[in-house]
Motif scaffolding. Structure first.
Motif, PDB file in Angstrom:
ATOM      1  N   ASP A  17      23.265  -9.106   1.987  1.00  0.00           N
ATOM      2  CA  ASP A  17      23.365  -8.598   0.467  1.00  0.00           C
ATOM      3  C   ASP A  17      24.168  -9.624   0.241  1.00  0.00           C
ATOM      4  N   MET A  58      27.524  -8.448  -1.101  1.00  0.00           N
ATOM      5  CA  MET A  58      28.619  -7.778  -1.674  1.00  0.00           C
ATOM      6  C   MET A  58      29.523  -7.815  -0.916  1.00  0.00           C
ATOM      7  N   GLY A 103      36.065  -4.499  -5.416  1.00  0.00           N
ATOM      8  CA  GLY A 103      34.606  -5.018  -4.458  1.00  0.00           C
ATOM      9  C   GLY A 103      33.882  -5.616  -5.276  1.00  0.00           C
ATOM     10  N   TYR A 156      30.280  -8.526  -6.417  1.00  0.00           N
ATOM     11  CA  TYR A 156      28.527  -8.936  -5.571  1.00  0.00           C
ATOM     12  C   TYR A 156      28.477 -10.210  -6.395  1.00  0.00           C
ATOM     13  N   PRO A 175      23.377 -10.493  -9.259  1.00  0.00           N
ATOM     14  CA  PRO A 175      23.568 -10.319  -7.896  1.00  0.00           C
ATOM     15  C   PRO A 175      22.390 -10.770  -7.787  1.00  0.00           C
ATOM     16  N   ASP A 227      20.627  -6.956  -3.289  1.00  0.00           N
ATOM     17  CA  ASP A 227      21.821  -5.444  -4.365  1.00  0.00           C
ATOM     18  C   ASP A 227      21.116  -5.269  -5.390  1.00  0.00           C
ATOM     19  N   GLN A 286      32.540  -5.053 -11.607  1.00  0.00           N
ATOM     20  CA  GLN A 286      33.331  -6.699 -10.892  1.00  0.00           C
ATOM     21  C   GLN A 286      34.802  -6.545 -10.184  1.00  0.00           C
ATOM     22  N   LEU A 293      31.704   0.242  -1.154  1.00  0.00           N
ATOM     23  CA  LEU A 293      31.442  -0.337  -0.747  1.00  0.00           C
ATOM     24  C   LEU A 293      31.960  -0.272   0.348  1.00  0.00           C
TER      25      LEU A 293
END
Length: 178
Positions: free
Chosen positions: A55, A57, A64, A66, A72, A76, A95, A104
């Motif tokens: 991922d 992330m 959090g 990603y 992504p 993801d 985001q 997460l």
């Protein structure tokens, strides 16, 4: 996955660096002694990461996020929370938000793809999502406690004596979904 080469011809697609000081078992028979790590298992596990089982992330400073930038990566797009909300759906999770951070690190993340759900008769496999973010391990592995031994290749931990020389149908389903 990208549909084109994204590196130079001389660059490797997957690079694996191994610790020569680790207590490796070099046999290929799966009879790994309880005092050694099985090299074949570790190499297959890491190759699966190289094939896309990872991922982008991140959870730090209570935020959090990603993506490469904010785009992504393919893995993801299959990550969902308990109530089947995709973490990359910006109508659900912003985001760089505390809400995404909580997802997460909340212990309730799942991989949801059609092949994977078919293999598990509609159930989604739980992902490793500890309350303390573990870079490189969180999200990019299956939950250790909720994954059967036959599908345990992509859990985050390997024990001495553990040998898994078949990726298993779950790992193959996840790779197939991507």
């Amino acid at each position: 996955i990208a549909g084109r080469s994204i590196n130079e011809d001389w660059e490797a697609d997957v690079e694996l660096v191994l610790n020569s000081n680790a207590k490796w078992y070099f046999g290929t028979d799966g009879n790994t002694p309880v005092t050694r790590y099985d090299l074949v298992t570790v190499v297959i596990h890491e190759l699966c990461h190289g094939l896309g089982f990872f991922d982008s992330m991140n959870a730090e400073n209570s935020l959090g996020s990603y993506g490469i930038g904010t785009i992504p990566i393919i893995y993801d797009k299959f990550v969902e929370n308990l109530i089947e909300k995709k973490l990359v759906d910006t109508t659900q999770f912003d985001q760089y938000s505390g809400e995404l951070y909580n997802q997460l690190t909340g212990g309730q993340l799942y991989f949801s793809g059609p092949l994977t759900r078919r293999y598990l008769s509609g159930v989604r496999p739980r992902l490793y999502a500890p309350s303390t973010w573990d870079p490189g391990s969180s999200v990019a592995h299956l939950d250790e406690l909720r994954t059967s031994q036959t599908d345990a290749l992509m859990t985050p931990f390997i024990d001495f004596g553990e040998a898994i020389h078949d990726p298993g149908k779950l790992t193959m389903s996840i790779l197939g979904d991507m």
